[in-house]
Scaffold this active site. Structure first.
Site, PDB file in Angstrom:
ATOM      1  N   ARG A  89       0.820  -1.225   0.000  1.00 34.75           N
ATOM      2  CA  ARG A  89       0.000   0.000   0.000  1.00 34.75           C
ATOM      3  C   ARG A  89       0.847   1.266   0.000  1.00 34.75           C
ATOM      4  NH1 ARG A  89      -4.875  -1.392   4.369  1.00 34.75           N
ATOM      5  NH2 ARG A  89      -5.507  -3.318   3.379  1.00 34.75           N
TER       6      ARG A  89
ATOM      7  N   ASP B  26      15.029   0.274  -9.980  1.00 36.64           N
ATOM      8  CA  ASP B  26      16.413  -0.132  -9.726  1.00 36.64           C
ATOM      9  C   ASP B  26      16.346  -1.369  -8.836  1.00 36.64           C
ATOM     10  OD1 ASP B  26      19.018  -0.509  -9.021  1.00 36.64           O
ATOM     11  OD2 ASP B  26      19.388   1.559  -8.398  1.00 36.64           O
TER      12      ASP B  26
ATOM     13  N   ASP C 193      22.742  -2.541  -5.629  1.00 37.38           N
ATOM     14  CA  ASP C 193      24.207  -2.442  -5.712  1.00 37.38           C
ATOM     15  C   ASP C 193      24.772  -1.118  -5.207  1.00 37.38           C
ATOM     16  OD1 ASP C 193      23.397  -0.721  -7.682  1.00 37.38           O
ATOM     17  OD2 ASP C 193      24.736  -1.533  -9.234  1.00 37.38           O
TER      18      ASP C 193
END
Ligand SMILES: *[C@@H]1O[C@H](CO)[C@@H](O)[C@H](O)[C@H]1NC(C)=O
Ligand SMILES: *[C@@H]1O[C@H](CO)[C@@H](O)[C@H](O)[C@H]1NC(C)=O
Ligand SMILES: *[C@@H]1O[C@H](CO)[C@@H](O)[C@H](O)[C@H]1NC(C)=O
Length: 363
Positions: free
Chosen positions: A203, A273, A277
């Site tokens: 939510r 993304d 990393d």
């Protein structure tokens, strides 16, 4: 430094032609809640006490008030607070480090015409009723939250089932601890602009209504933008948002969750993304469940509101979102986001933050 960064971010918004049009609530207000005009009768909150003359609870007990603060710190609520209609809460008037409430719900349920700025709502495990939220907007109309910080919500961070004409902008909605949900809105329309959503199960928001969702940053989600496969036919403009996975993300593709073919979606400029990393290096992510694809936004103001790209929105939101000045909780929340994949957790108790004051942080 943070202020300089914010000033630069604001200046760059102006140069990008950020729309300062038709905002009634305050200069720069955007979206469906910006028609709120708030209150006009001055009331100064002079004490952090729970009740009595000069308290926040007394301030909001009558409609028409324009509320300022001569004190800073947390107001520890002993019971829920119900707002009146036609109110403005100017948290930015509190001396540094600002003003907030903890331990119980703030409710605007059934009320109308409310502006809340620079205000912290941190419910946390001092709440005794697990059906209450940090901010309850049930059936309210014409409400705008701007530069607010909502954390440690128990039922939802923001519960807005039945709310009409809502904006939540430039706010931090983080670390819900009960159902671990961000915001639930039904009815609408609603606008969610330049918010930072951090470490929730789901939510962010759940939106069963016509929606503008623009320039948001969503970090360490298990599910992010959700419609819950409803039978309702709703339209959604989802533009230039950045979804970023974190340690608690189990399925990156739940950036859009339970979006059925009854929904119509204009999705553009969104990024995901998913590689955790430590670098912001996502890819385009504009396929939204099985929704009907709109070739242009359903609402006229959406494109002009989306003046930042997703990457620009990341910098802007990191520098700008939440109540100002940034306090311990928001500094911690933002630092987890800036790890870009390696830090952050979905928690069940604010104490897990390790911050002072049993995890609520000190104001
Ligand atoms: C409400 O108070 C704020 C802060 O003092 C002030 O800037 C604003 O002009 C006031 N608004 C109205 C409508 O009185
Ligand atoms: C919601 O906002 C629209 C303008 O965008 C207005 O016409 C309508 O009256 C508002 N709804 C309520 C219930 O105030
Ligand atoms: C779409 O709405 C219809 C009518 O309410 C409902 O029967 C159907 O199950 C919905 N579709 C999905 C995928 O949920």
């Amino acid at each position: 430094m943070a202020q300089i960064k914010r000033a630069i971010a604001f200046a760059s918004l102006l140069s990008l032609g950020f729309p300062l049009v038709s905002a009634v609530a305050f200069e720069g207000a955007v979206g469906f809640g910006s028609i709120a005009t708030g209150g006009t009768t001055s009331y100064v909150v002079t004490t952090l006490a729970d009740s009595g003359t000069g308290t926040f609870r007394d301030a909001v007990s009558e409609s028409g008030r324009n509320i300022t603060f001569s004190v800073s710190g947390y107001i520890v609520l002993e019971s829920p607070v119900s707002l009146s209609s036609d109110l403005t809460i100017n948290g930015q008037t509190a001396p540094s480090p600002g003003i907030g409430v903890m331990a119980r719900e703030i409710s605007a349920s059934g009320k109308s015409n409310i502006i809340i700025r620079n205000f912290r709502m941190r419910q946390g495990n001092e709440e005794t009723d697990d059906t209450k939220s940090a901010f309850n907007m049930g059936d309210a109309t014409n409400v705008i939250l701007d530069h607010c910080s909502v954390a440690f919500g128990v039922y939802d961070s923001i519960d807005a089932v039945g709310a009409v004409n809502v904006t939540v902008s430039n706010s931090i909605i983080a670390l819900p601890i009960g159902q671990q949900f961000g915001a639930h809105l039904e009815t609408g329309p609603s606008t969610w602009y330049a918010n930072l959503w951090v470490s929730a199960h789901n939510r962010q928001p759940l939106s069963k209504g016509n929606t503008q969702y623009i320039n948001n940053i969503i970090y360490n989600y298990q599910a992010a933008y959700t419609v819950a496969d409803t039978g309702g036919d709703f339209s959604h403009d989802i533009i230039n948002n950045y979804f970023i996975t974190g340690p608690s993300t189990t399925s990156a593709s739940d950036d859009y969750y339970q979006i059925d073919d009854n929904q119509s979606v204009y999705a553009s400029g969104n990024f995901l993304d998913s590689n955790k990393d430590g670098v912001l290096n996502g890819a385009a992510a504009n396929t939204v469940g099985s929704a009907e694809v709109l070739s242009s936004p359903w609402y006229s103001t959406s494109l002009s509101m989306a003046s930042l790209t997703a990457a620009e929105a990341y910098s802007y939101v990191i520098a700008n979102a939440g109540a100002s000045p940034r306090d311990e909780v928001d500094t911690y929340v933002v630092s987890t986001v800036e790890s870009l994949g390696t830090e952050g957790a979905i928690i069940t108790n604010q104490d897990s933050t390790g911050l002072s004051n049993d995890g609520y942080g000190t104001l």
